[in-house]
Structure formats: C-alpha cells, structure tokens
Design a protein around this motif. Structure first.
Motif, PDB file in Angstrom:
ATOM      1  N   LEU A  39     121.867  31.469   0.537  1.00  0.00           N
ATOM      2  CA  LEU A  39     120.476  31.646   0.107  1.00  0.00           C
ATOM      3  C   LEU A  39     119.575  32.223   1.189  1.00  0.00           C
ATOM      4  O   LEU A  39     118.390  32.423   0.947  1.00  0.00           O
ATOM      5  N   GLN A  40     120.128  32.502   2.385  1.00  0.00           N
ATOM      6  CA  GLN A  40     119.324  32.842   3.552  1.00  0.00           C
ATOM      7  C   GLN A  40     118.362  31.689   3.850  1.00  0.00           C
ATOM      8  O   GLN A  40     118.799  30.622   4.215  1.00  0.00           O
ATOM      9  N   ALA A  62     108.545  41.233  -4.617  1.00  0.00           N
ATOM     10  CA  ALA A  62     109.389  42.398  -4.918  1.00  0.00           C
ATOM     11  C   ALA A  62     110.758  42.211  -4.276  1.00  0.00           C
ATOM     12  O   ALA A  62     111.115  42.858  -3.293  1.00  0.00           O
ATOM     13  N   VAL A  63     111.558  41.319  -4.862  1.00  0.00           N
ATOM     14  CA  VAL A  63     112.826  40.922  -4.257  1.00  0.00           C
ATOM     15  C   VAL A  63     114.031  41.602  -4.891  1.00  0.00           C
ATOM     16  O   VAL A  63     115.137  41.518  -4.366  1.00  0.00           O
ATOM     17  N   ARG A 276     111.407  35.003  -2.700  1.00  0.00           N
ATOM     18  CA  ARG A 276     110.422  35.849  -2.045  1.00  0.00           C
ATOM     19  C   ARG A 276     111.115  36.620  -0.918  1.00  0.00           C
ATOM     20  O   ARG A 276     112.229  36.280  -0.521  1.00  0.00           O
ATOM     21  N   ILE A 277     110.415  37.629  -0.373  1.00  0.00           N
ATOM     22  CA  ILE A 277     110.912  38.366   0.780  1.00  0.00           C
ATOM     23  C   ILE A 277     109.738  38.619   1.717  1.00  0.00           C
ATOM     24  O   ILE A 277     108.625  38.912   1.258  1.00  0.00           O
ATOM     25  N   ALA A 293     113.218  39.080   5.571  1.00  0.00           N
ATOM     26  CA  ALA A 293     113.960  37.830   5.353  1.00  0.00           C
ATOM     27  C   ALA A 293     113.775  37.362   3.916  1.00  0.00           C
ATOM     28  O   ALA A 293     112.681  37.425   3.357  1.00  0.00           O
ATOM     29  N   ARG A 294     114.849  36.892   3.312  1.00  0.00           N
ATOM     30  CA  ARG A 294     114.814  36.423   1.927  1.00  0.00           C
ATOM     31  C   ARG A 294     114.684  34.903   1.894  1.00  0.00           C
ATOM     32  O   ARG A 294     115.372  34.196   2.613  1.00  0.00           O
ATOM     33  N   LEU A 295     113.783  34.446   1.009  1.00  0.00           N
ATOM     34  CA  LEU A 295     113.500  33.021   0.899  1.00  0.00           C
ATOM     35  C   LEU A 295     113.757  32.545  -0.525  1.00  0.00           C
ATOM     36  O   LEU A 295     113.578  33.294  -1.483  1.00  0.00           O
ATOM     37  N   SER A 296     114.136  31.273  -0.629  1.00  0.00           N
ATOM     38  CA  SER A 296     114.159  30.566  -1.904  1.00  0.00           C
ATOM     39  C   SER A 296     113.163  29.423  -1.818  1.00  0.00           C
ATOM     40  O   SER A 296     113.263  28.571  -0.929  1.00  0.00           O
ATOM     41  N   LEU A 297     112.186  29.426  -2.700  1.00  0.00           N
ATOM     42  CA  LEU A 297     111.229  28.322  -2.783  1.00  0.00           C
ATOM     43  C   LEU A 297     111.830  27.256  -3.680  1.00  0.00           C
ATOM     44  O   LEU A 297     112.001  27.472  -4.885  1.00  0.00           O
TER      45      LEU A 297
END
Length: 387
Positions: A39-40, A62-63, A276-277, A293-297
C-alpha cells in the motif's frame, strides 16, 4: 534527503487479514503513518486523515491513470464537475425516492423464509443494493442478472489483486452503460425521464458531457453503491444480532435508527480506505513523504481513533456527527451520503419491523471480508418472523 523506508507492516499477512479492524487499531497506536510494499503509505489517525482531506493542494485525488469523474480530480476541475453532480442528490430528489426504496425493501424482507436460516449477504443485502441502484438510475429489470454476475466477477478480481481481470471487468461494465446510452438516444422523445437520461443531456464548459465522462460518473456511483450498501447492511444486521438489547430498542423506537446506523458503521467501517498521492514533499505523522508518494487513508482506523472517540468499540448515541468520517469530509465528501442514509434507514426499518428476533447461527460463524473489502461476504442468521 529521500527516505527509502523499510516496510513497517504487511497488510496481507494472515494476522491482518484475520481481523482487519483489530490490526488497524494496533497500527494506529504503534505506527500511525506506516509504509508497506503493498500500500506504500497508510494513514491511521483521525487527525492525520483530516489533514490530508483538508489539504487537497498537497494530497491529490488524481491517483489513477484512468479518468474518474469527479472522484479522481482536484480543484478547479473537480469543483466544476461536483457542481454538476450534486443536484442529483438534492434533498427533494432523495425524499422522492423513499417510496421506491421502501417498496423494494418490503418485497425483499417478505421474500425471506418465515423460519430457519438465511444467508443474508446473497439472499438479501446484495440483492437490495443491486435493485436499489437500478431503480435510482432508471435501469430495466433485464439488467439485474448481468449486473449481479458482473458484481460477483468484480469482487473476485479485486480480492485476487488481478489487474488484468479487474480491467476486463471494468470494460464489461462500461459496455453495459454505453449500451444503455445508445438505446436512450435511439428512443428519442420516448426515453424515460430519469437519472441516466438527465446525464445524457448535461453540459459542462459549454459542451455536452462525453460518453466517457458519463460512463465514469455512473461507474463511480454504481461500483461504490453495490459494494458499500451491501457491506453496510451485513455489518448492521450482524451488530444487532450480537447486541439483542439494542436490536429490540431500535425495533421499538425506529426514530433512533439514523444515529444508530452511523455509529455502528463508525465502529465497523463498510469502506476500508481511499487513496491519495502527494504533489510535493511533506511531513505527516513524523514521516517524510516525497512528491509522488501514494497514500491509503484508512477510514476503518480513523473512525476508531481513541483521541476522538474514546473506547472505539463503545456504542454511544449523541456523538458529534462532524467527527464521523463514514462519508468522508472536505471537498470530496460523498455527494450521495443523504441517499445512502435514506436507503440504510429504510431497509433497516423494514427488516426490524418484519422480524421479532435476529440471531447468529453458531454452527456457521460469519466470514470476515479481507482487504480491500469490508463486512462479511457470508453471514448466516436465524430470523424469527411474526406469525
């Protein structure tokens, strides 16, 4: 200096998949912004999630490589499309949909066995989500079975992490929608006045919406609706089956259902995460993230944050609803939140009104969903119906 982090956790490990909610609780307290190969970056705390939601300049929606209207857009583009979409979920339209919603709920509850065991997800929750979405969009009954099969294939491809299968399933769905658009154009003045037809007649920036834009809008509404509404029903019924006092209280006082539904779905989120990115380097939760960087909330964690809610498993009426991230927050808050609340209220009103008791079947324990799904893919109940 760029950080090249080592994994802090493995979201696909057996200990996480065995009980996602408990695993996210542990991560929130141990490593609130955590890196994994899968998931980074995952963000677990309520305050950090709110920061991301409120800073859309730094944390972009815009992921995806594919167009996503308006979910995958940032201002000012997002603002324009959001203004077009919000009237479809205006209060008067939601209220007008209640009789249709109630009729579907009553029919499906009455179709359940008078006694014995019920597999809720396949026999009721998934069917309600499918039929309610088709009714809202104005789609014919002939589409029920293809969409039912499509939803099953989409779920299987998503859980398997098979990108090629997921892409093929997405293309199949797009074909259904393009077919509906084509039939409505051919019908001319005879086409029904419903949501799908109105989308065909929308303009933006001085031009009509393209088919690609309409398909993207409908895909976002439908994919989210089918999965999340079904998961929500399973979570709600499971919770009431394991809390008989609350079950009876809501049966006797259905006016308490709206806050009870939001609180149960705070405790057990029907939607695990959104992405998100980063657009630039930023520090959050004590970690430095570079641009891109890629995020998962992790909604399923943020809505259980002890710093905001105290004991996360405590059911409590009267919480501040602005803290509950069930439908998100900020400019990307779910536009269909009022519609979803209506659907869940109505279906639970009818489910409770037409039953005397709901209990789990010990010999068939619930099957927990695994990431990225939530809830229970299988939930067997014993329902006591009025004679």
């Amino acid at each position: 200096m760029n950080e090249n982090p080592q994994p802090d956790w493995d979201p696909r490990s057996p200990t996480v998949l065995d009980d996602q909610i408990a695993a996210y609780d542990r991560m929130r307290n141990r490593c609130p912004v955590a890196h994994s190969d899968y998931l980074q970056w995952s963000v677990f705390r309520h305050a950090d999630v709110m920061r991301v939601l409120e800073d859309h300049d730094t944390f972009s929606n815009a992921v995806s490589r594919h167009p996503s209207v308006p979910n995958g857009m940032d201002p000012p583009e997002h603002t324009t499309y959001r203004a077009l979409i919000e009237p479809y979920f205006a209060p008067e339209r939601v209220w007008a949909f209640e009789p249709v919603c109630r009729s579907i709920a009553v029919e499906l509850v009455d179709d359940l066995p008078r006694a014995g065991e019920v597999e809720l997800m396949g026999e009721f929750a998934g069917e309600f989500a499918l039929r309610i979405q088709c009714a809202f969009m104005g789609w014919p009954a002939e589409l029920h079975e293809p969409l039912r099969q499509w939803a099953r294939r989409n779920h299987e491809a998503t859980l398997a992490g098979d990108r090629s299968a997921t892409a093929a399933v997405a293309l199949e769905f797009d074909g259904y929608i393009r077919g509906l658009l084509g039939m409505r154009r051919e019908a001319g003045s005879a086409t029904p006045d419903d949501v799908t037809t109105r989308l065909l007649n929308e303009w933006i920036g001085g031009r009509p919406l393209t088919d690609e834009e309409i398909v993207s809008i409908v895909r976002n509404w439908t994919v989210g609706e089918l999965g999340t509404i079904a998961a929500s029903i399973g979570i709600l019924v499971h919770y009431l089956a394991t809390h008989p006092d609350l079950q009876q209280r809501l049966r006797e006082n259905p006016s308490l259902l709206p806050p009870a539904i939001d609180e149960i779905l705070r405790i057990h989120a029907p939607l695990i995460a959104n992405r998100r990115i980063t657009t630039r380097a930023v520090e959050i939760g004590g970690r430095r993230l570079e641009a891109g960087a890629r995020l998962s909330l992790i909604w399923a964690s943020a809505n259980r944050d002890e710093a905001v809610f105290g004991e996360p498993d405590e059911f409590r009426f009267g919480r501040d609803p602005s803290h509950n991230l069930l439908y998100g927050a900020g400019i990307h808050v779910c536009p269909g939140a009022d519609l979803a609340r209506l659907e869940l209220r109505v279906v639970m009103e009818e489910f409770l009104a037409r039953t005397r008791g709901i209990v789990l079947v010990p010999e068939r324990p619930p099957v927990r969903a695994t990431y990225p799904a939530s809830g229970f893919p299988s939930l067997t109940l014993r329902i006591d119906r009025p004679r």
